[in-house]
Design a protein around this motif. Sequence first.
Motif, PDB file in Angstrom:
ATOM      1  N   LYS A 173       0.829  -1.121   0.017  1.00  0.00           N
ATOM      2  CA  LYS A 173       0.098   0.051  -0.081  1.00  0.00           C
ATOM      3  C   LYS A 173       0.813   1.244  -0.015  1.00  0.00           C
ATOM      4  CE  LYS A 173      -3.583  -2.483   2.777  1.00  0.00           C
ATOM      5  NZ  LYS A 173      -4.176  -2.339   3.947  1.00  0.00           N
ATOM      6  N   PRO A 174       0.468   2.226  -0.801  1.00  0.00           N
ATOM      7  CA  PRO A 174       0.999   3.381  -0.855  1.00  0.00           C
ATOM      8  C   PRO A 174       1.257   4.265   0.806  1.00  0.00           C
ATOM      9  CG  PRO A 174      -0.575   3.675  -2.412  1.00  0.00           C
ATOM     10  CD  PRO A 174      -0.766   2.234  -1.649  1.00  0.00           C
ATOM     11  N   SER A 175       2.113   5.010   0.986  1.00  0.00           N
ATOM     12  CA  SER A 175       2.458   5.560   2.375  1.00  0.00           C
ATOM     13  C   SER A 175       3.263   6.771   2.186  1.00  0.00           C
ATOM     14  CB  SER A 175       3.103   4.706   3.307  1.00  0.00           C
ATOM     15  OG  SER A 175       4.353   4.403   3.231  1.00  0.00           O
ATOM     16  N   LYS A 176       3.346   7.631   3.206  1.00  0.00           N
ATOM     17  CA  LYS A 176       4.210   8.942   2.989  1.00  0.00           C
ATOM     18  C   LYS A 176       5.738   8.736   2.769  1.00  0.00           C
ATOM     19  CE  LYS A 176       1.239  12.117   5.400  1.00  0.00           C
ATOM     20  NZ  LYS A 176       0.676  13.150   4.607  1.00  0.00           N
ATOM     21  N   GLY A 177       6.292   7.375   3.384  1.00  0.00           N
ATOM     22  CA  GLY A 177       7.528   7.043   3.036  1.00  0.00           C
ATOM     23  C   GLY A 177       7.456   5.747   2.378  1.00  0.00           C
ATOM     24  N   ASP A 178       8.333   4.916   2.518  1.00  0.00           N
ATOM     25  CA  ASP A 178       8.359   3.628   1.536  1.00  0.00           C
ATOM     26  C   ASP A 178       7.518   2.594   2.360  1.00  0.00           C
ATOM     27  OD1 ASP A 178      10.327   4.830  -0.041  1.00  0.00           O
ATOM     28  OD2 ASP A 178      11.948   3.822   0.882  1.00  0.00           O
ATOM     29  N   SER A 179       6.910   1.782   1.526  1.00  0.00           N
ATOM     30  CA  SER A 179       6.238   0.567   2.066  1.00  0.00           C
ATOM     31  C   SER A 179       7.061  -0.510   1.833  1.00  0.00           C
ATOM     32  CB  SER A 179       4.689   0.395   1.393  1.00  0.00           C
ATOM     33  OG  SER A 179       3.892   1.416   1.766  1.00  0.00           O
ATOM     34  N   THR A 180       7.379  -1.196   3.167  1.00  0.00           N
ATOM     35  CA  THR A 180       8.400  -2.344   2.926  1.00  0.00           C
ATOM     36  C   THR A 180       8.134  -3.437   3.451  1.00  0.00           C
ATOM     37  OG1 THR A 180      10.163  -0.517   2.883  1.00  0.00           O
ATOM     38  CG2 THR A 180      10.962  -2.641   3.222  1.00  0.00           C
ATOM     39  N   LEU A 181       8.186  -4.816   2.873  1.00  0.00           N
ATOM     40  CA  LEU A 181       8.113  -5.924   3.615  1.00  0.00           C
ATOM     41  C   LEU A 181       9.419  -6.807   2.971  1.00  0.00           C
ATOM     42  CD1 LEU A 181       4.651  -7.244   3.233  1.00  0.00           C
ATOM     43  CD2 LEU A 181       5.604  -6.375   5.311  1.00  0.00           C
ATOM     44  N   SER A 182       9.901  -7.512   4.050  1.00  0.00           N
ATOM     45  CA  SER A 182      11.182  -8.449   3.643  1.00  0.00           C
ATOM     46  C   SER A 182      10.725 -10.013   4.350  1.00  0.00           C
ATOM     47  CB  SER A 182      12.427  -7.896   4.393  1.00  0.00           C
ATOM     48  OG  SER A 182      12.184  -8.092   5.812  1.00  0.00           O
ATOM     49  N   CYS A 183      11.642 -10.824   3.830  1.00  0.00           N
ATOM     50  CA  CYS A 183      11.486 -12.366   4.110  1.00  0.00           C
ATOM     51  C   CYS A 183      12.774 -12.836   4.247  1.00  0.00           C
ATOM     52  CB  CYS A 183      10.609 -13.135   2.943  1.00  0.00           C
ATOM     53  SG  CYS A 183      10.401 -14.778   3.611  1.00  0.00           S
ATOM     54  N   PRO A 184      13.298 -13.187   5.430  1.00  0.00           N
ATOM     55  CA  PRO A 184      14.629 -13.748   5.567  1.00  0.00           C
ATOM     56  C   PRO A 184      14.774 -15.371   4.790  1.00  0.00           C
ATOM     57  CG  PRO A 184      13.228 -14.126   7.557  1.00  0.00           C
ATOM     58  CD  PRO A 184      12.484 -13.245   6.658  1.00  0.00           C
ATOM     59  N   VAL A 185      15.968 -15.329   4.321  1.00  0.00           N
ATOM     60  CA  VAL A 185      16.203 -16.661   3.905  1.00  0.00           C
ATOM     61  C   VAL A 185      17.454 -17.651   4.676  1.00  0.00           C
ATOM     62  CG1 VAL A 185      16.996 -17.730   1.790  1.00  0.00           C
ATOM     63  CG2 VAL A 185      15.902 -15.556   1.594  1.00  0.00           C
ATOM     64  N   LYS A 186      17.114 -18.710   4.839  1.00  0.00           N
ATOM     65  CA  LYS A 186      17.882 -19.468   5.686  1.00  0.00           C
ATOM     66  C   LYS A 186      19.081 -20.143   4.861  1.00  0.00           C
ATOM     67  CE  LYS A 186      16.127 -18.391   9.512  1.00  0.00           C
ATOM     68  NZ  LYS A 186      16.585 -17.439  10.482  1.00  0.00           N
ATOM     69  N   GLY A 187      20.455 -20.355   5.414  1.00  0.00           N
ATOM     70  CA  GLY A 187      21.212 -21.177   4.909  1.00  0.00           C
ATOM     71  C   GLY A 187      22.429 -20.477   4.392  1.00  0.00           C
ATOM     72  N   ALA A 188      23.488 -21.242   4.126  1.00  0.00           N
ATOM     73  CA  ALA A 188      24.900 -20.890   3.937  1.00  0.00           C
ATOM     74  C   ALA A 188      24.743 -20.776   2.167  1.00  0.00           C
ATOM     75  CB  ALA A 188      25.925 -21.741   4.365  1.00  0.00           C
ATOM     76  N   LEU A 189      24.854 -19.332   1.792  1.00  0.00           N
ATOM     77  CA  LEU A 189      24.920 -19.229   0.544  1.00  0.00           C
ATOM     78  C   LEU A 189      25.821 -18.451  -0.197  1.00  0.00           C
ATOM     79  CD1 LEU A 189      20.971 -18.065   0.639  1.00  0.00           C
ATOM     80  CD2 LEU A 189      21.698 -20.078  -0.096  1.00  0.00           C
ATOM     81  N   ALA A 190      26.994 -18.311   0.772  1.00  0.00           N
ATOM     82  CA  ALA A 190      28.171 -17.710   0.187  1.00  0.00           C
ATOM     83  C   ALA A 190      28.974 -18.307  -1.148  1.00  0.00           C
ATOM     84  CB  ALA A 190      29.332 -17.777   1.278  1.00  0.00           C
ATOM     85  N   GLY A 191      28.951 -17.501  -1.947  1.00  0.00           N
ATOM     86  CA  GLY A 191      29.568 -17.840  -3.468  1.00  0.00           C
ATOM     87  C   GLY A 191      28.702 -18.270  -4.423  1.00  0.00           C
ATOM     88  N   LYS A 192      27.250 -18.196  -3.850  1.00  0.00           N
ATOM     89  CA  LYS A 192      26.286 -18.826  -4.831  1.00  0.00           C
ATOM     90  C   LYS A 192      25.753 -17.810  -5.856  1.00  0.00           C
ATOM     91  CE  LYS A 192      25.732 -22.768  -2.553  1.00  0.00           C
ATOM     92  NZ  LYS A 192      26.213 -24.044  -3.033  1.00  0.00           N
ATOM     93  N   LYS A 193      25.145 -18.063  -6.996  1.00  0.00           N
ATOM     94  CA  LYS A 193      24.432 -17.156  -7.879  1.00  0.00           C
ATOM     95  C   LYS A 193      22.834 -17.638  -7.672  1.00  0.00           C
ATOM     96  CE  LYS A 193      27.380 -15.832 -11.674  1.00  0.00           C
ATOM     97  NZ  LYS A 193      27.509 -15.730 -13.129  1.00  0.00           N
ATOM     98  N   LEU A 194      22.146 -16.744  -7.585  1.00  0.00           N
ATOM     99  CA  LEU A 194      20.857 -16.932  -7.292  1.00  0.00           C
ATOM    100  C   LEU A 194      19.694 -15.993  -8.205  1.00  0.00           C
ATOM    101  CD1 LEU A 194      20.970 -16.456  -3.126  1.00  0.00           C
ATOM    102  CD2 LEU A 194      20.911 -18.911  -4.830  1.00  0.00           C
ATOM    103  N   ASP A 195      18.755 -16.330  -8.760  1.00  0.00           N
ATOM    104  CA  ASP A 195      17.820 -15.800  -9.336  1.00  0.00           C
ATOM    105  C   ASP A 195      16.744 -15.256  -8.504  1.00  0.00           C
ATOM    106  OD1 ASP A 195      19.140 -16.352 -12.065  1.00  0.00           O
ATOM    107  OD2 ASP A 195      18.158 -17.743 -12.294  1.00  0.00           O
TER     108      ASP A 195
END
Length: 177
Positions: free
Chosen positions: A75-97
């Motif tokens: 939804k629009p707001s005066k500032g940014d409307s933000t949601l995030s989702c944490p991702v678990k795991g060791a992903l160092a050096g990986k290429k992700l889409d």
Amino acid sequence: MKKAPSLKDAKKKTAPQAGKTAKAPAVQRAPMNLVGNGAFSSWMKDGRPKGWRGSASAAGKAQGQKPGSAALQLKPSKGDSTLSCPVKGALAGKKLDLAVTARVQDANALGMAVDYKTAAGPKTEFWYFGKSPSWKKETKTVALPADTVADSVSVRLVLRKSDKPAEIAAVSLTPAS
């Protein structure tokens, strides 16, 4: 008089020849989505999708891309409307889409990001989703550095400078093909 073939004889005729094995056809499997609830099928009582972080006032449930499915509405707001989702795991050096399927009324209004931490500190790969009044899928590739901290990756959606909501049907983060 001929003797009836025994079960033992029947097995000998149908058994594969030594050294030869029957090959099963290759099964194409979709890559595993690292984003929990990326199709927005589960919701919390406060109006946010389960597993997603951010202000409940920024999120809403909307009609999805397919009949009977749900989508996330930022939804629009005066500032940014933000949601995030944490991702678990060791992903160092990986290429992700990172793939996002959305409807966006304003150009450069919906941002999609992959956030992560390295030894040098927090980092962000950020892109804007193009304007699209109908459902559209955009995919971006991120190469995580070798020193990416385990369990530090998250996917973030941001609605910026828009008085119109953005609707997101699906978010996925998968190993790059």
